[in-house]
Scaffold this motif. Structure first.
Motif, PDB file in Angstrom:
ATOM      1  N   TYR A 250      16.985  28.828   8.550  1.00  0.00           N
ATOM      2  CA  TYR A 250      18.239  28.713   9.281  1.00  0.00           C
ATOM      3  C   TYR A 250      17.931  27.920  10.545  1.00  0.00           C
ATOM      4  CZ  TYR A 250      19.349  32.566   6.177  1.00  0.00           C
ATOM      5  OH  TYR A 250      19.521  33.347   5.058  1.00  0.00           O
TER       6      TYR A 250
ATOM      7  N   TYR B 142      22.303  24.860   9.574  1.00  0.00           N
ATOM      8  CA  TYR B 142      21.754  24.484   8.269  1.00  0.00           C
ATOM      9  C   TYR B 142      21.090  25.714   7.656  1.00  0.00           C
ATOM     10  CZ  TYR B 142      22.580  19.695   9.777  1.00  0.00           C
ATOM     11  OH  TYR B 142      23.182  18.532  10.206  1.00  0.00           O
ATOM     12  N   ASP B 143      21.576  26.094   6.488  1.00  0.00           N
ATOM     13  CA  ASP B 143      21.073  27.280   5.773  1.00  0.00           C
ATOM     14  C   ASP B 143      20.457  26.792   4.459  1.00  0.00           C
ATOM     15  OD1 ASP B 143      20.734  29.532   4.195  1.00  0.00           O
ATOM     16  OD2 ASP B 143      22.841  30.093   4.168  1.00  0.00           O
TER      17      ASP B 143
ATOM     18  N   TYR C  46      24.117  35.166  13.630  1.00  0.00           N
ATOM     19  CA  TYR C  46      24.392  34.694  12.272  1.00  0.00           C
ATOM     20  C   TYR C  46      23.562  35.511  11.309  1.00  0.00           C
ATOM     21  CZ  TYR C  46      24.682  31.940   8.067  1.00  0.00           C
ATOM     22  OH  TYR C  46      24.873  31.557   6.771  1.00  0.00           O
TER      23      TYR C  46
ATOM     24  N   PRO D 208      22.379  36.454   7.570  1.00  0.00           N
ATOM     25  CA  PRO D 208      22.346  35.845   6.230  1.00  0.00           C
ATOM     26  C   PRO D 208      22.894  36.816   5.194  1.00  0.00           C
ATOM     27  CG  PRO D 208      20.170  36.654   6.800  1.00  0.00           C
ATOM     28  CD  PRO D 208      21.054  36.919   8.003  1.00  0.00           C
TER      29      PRO D 208
ATOM     30  N   SER E 147      14.094  31.287   3.018  1.00  0.00           N
ATOM     31  CA  SER E 147      15.277  30.641   3.585  1.00  0.00           C
ATOM     32  C   SER E 147      14.966  30.174   4.998  1.00  0.00           C
ATOM     33  CB  SER E 147      16.475  31.601   3.622  1.00  0.00           C
ATOM     34  OG  SER E 147      16.920  31.916   2.322  1.00  0.00           O
TER      35      SER E 147
ATOM     36  N   LYS F  77      17.168  40.041  11.566  1.00  0.00           N
ATOM     37  CA  LYS F  77      17.823  38.742  11.634  1.00  0.00           C
ATOM     38  C   LYS F  77      18.979  38.718  12.628  1.00  0.00           C
ATOM     39  CE  LYS F  77      18.999  34.602  10.486  1.00  0.00           C
ATOM     40  NZ  LYS F  77      18.196  33.434  10.828  1.00  0.00           N
TER      41      LYS F  77
ATOM     42  N   THR G 276      31.967  24.352   5.014  1.00  0.00           N
ATOM     43  CA  THR G 276      30.596  24.378   4.505  1.00  0.00           C
ATOM     44  C   THR G 276      30.416  23.334   3.413  1.00  0.00           C
ATOM     45  OG1 THR G 276      30.281  26.729   5.010  1.00  0.00           O
ATOM     46  CG2 THR G 276      28.869  25.777   3.310  1.00  0.00           C
TER      47      THR G 276
ATOM     48  N   ASN H 134      23.437  25.301   2.328  1.00  0.00           N
ATOM     49  CA  ASN H 134      24.735  25.454   2.980  1.00  0.00           C
ATOM     50  C   ASN H 134      24.666  24.796   4.349  1.00  0.00           C
ATOM     51  OD1 ASN H 134      26.319  27.441   1.165  1.00  0.00           O
ATOM     52  ND2 ASN H 134      24.354  28.450   1.437  1.00  0.00           N
TER      53      ASN H 134
ATOM     54  N   GLU I 267      18.041  27.436   1.290  1.00  0.00           N
ATOM     55  CA  GLU I 267      17.524  28.565   0.507  1.00  0.00           C
ATOM     56  C   GLU I 267      16.721  28.057  -0.696  1.00  0.00           C
ATOM     57  OE1 GLU I 267      21.139  30.429  -0.625  1.00  0.00           O
ATOM     58  OE2 GLU I 267      21.762  30.890   1.419  1.00  0.00           O
TER      59      GLU I 267
END
Length: 235
Positions: free
Chosen positions: A96, A85-86, A210, A212, A94, A201, A61, A74, A88
């Motif tokens: 994702y 791609y995260d 995935y 969060p 956020s 999510k 990461t 992240n 925030e």
């Protein structure tokens, strides 16, 4: 007369002796009350490369932390997988998304990004060698174990109660990602594909599977789940 002179001569010696005893005793008490080291606050801006092992699932990461502008990024490369791609923001939003296909999910949480002092109040564990470095270690609410180098105070390693371990490979204080790179793709703003409920999510596509977890990690780190302690929230 002789006795009086002897008393006068011995008084300074006696007073000096008392003073020395007081100083030595004070030093002894001070040593006994020596404060434990406290975790170093995160710098307001940095870039770090992290190697993460989550029960055998590996990822690298790129973490970009930018407290002054209220954002955290992240960029997650799963082993032999796609790059997620995260992104925030401190208002709780956020994104994702992937860049190889138009796949994105927008989420809103009731907490923002971690404050630089998020480890405040952690319990000191002493020193130990971690990843080859002599580190000071802390534990917070039986949830995270965090280790930083005793010489440089740079983070070296942390571990969550789930067993997920984070190994810090690089730590660049003051590094800043260009503003243009913080912009989520246009397809993230297509309401037809947005998923706003965090509980949904894990079930949602396209970023299926995935979860969060970090917003929940953040809450758990706070005594009584008081998010005003280390988080910013929408006012």
């Amino acid at each position: 007369m002789l006795e009086q002179k002897m008393v006068k001569m011995n008084m300074p010696c006696f007073l000096w002796g008392v003073l020395i005893v007081i100083v030595l005793y004070s030093a002894y008490l001070g040593e006994g009350k020596k404060l434990d080291p406290t975790p170093t606050s995160w710098p307001e801006q940095f870039h770090s490369v992290l190697c993460i092992n989550n029960s055998g699932s590996l990822q690298v990461t790129d973490l970009w932390y930018d407290w002054p502008k209220g954002r955290n990024f992240n960029i997650i490369q799963k082993q032999l997988g796609r790059k997620l791609y995260d992104l925030e923001w401190d208002n709780g939003t956020s994104f994702y998304y992937y860049l190889d296909k138009d796949e994105c999910e927008k989420m809103h949480f009731d907490v923002g990004i971690l404050r630089p002092s998020w480890l405040e109040g952690a319990n000191y564990l002493g020193t130990k060698y971690v990843d080859g470095f002599l580190c000071n270690g802390w534990e917070k609410v039986d949830f995270i174990w965090y280790y930083e180098d005793t010489v440089t105070n740079r983070p070296v390693h942390w571990r969550f109660f789930t067993g997920m371990t984070v190994h810090v490979m690089t730590f660049e204080v003051g590094a800043v990602l260009e503003d243009a790179d913080w912009q989520a793709p246009t397809y993230c703003f297509d309401k037809s594909g947005a998923v706003e409920d965090p509980k949904e999510k894990a079930k949602a596509t396209p970023v299926k599977g995935y979860a969060p977890l970090y917003p929940y990690f953040h809450k758990r780190l706070l005594p009584g789940f008081n998010e005003h302690n280390i988080f910013t929230t929408d006012s």
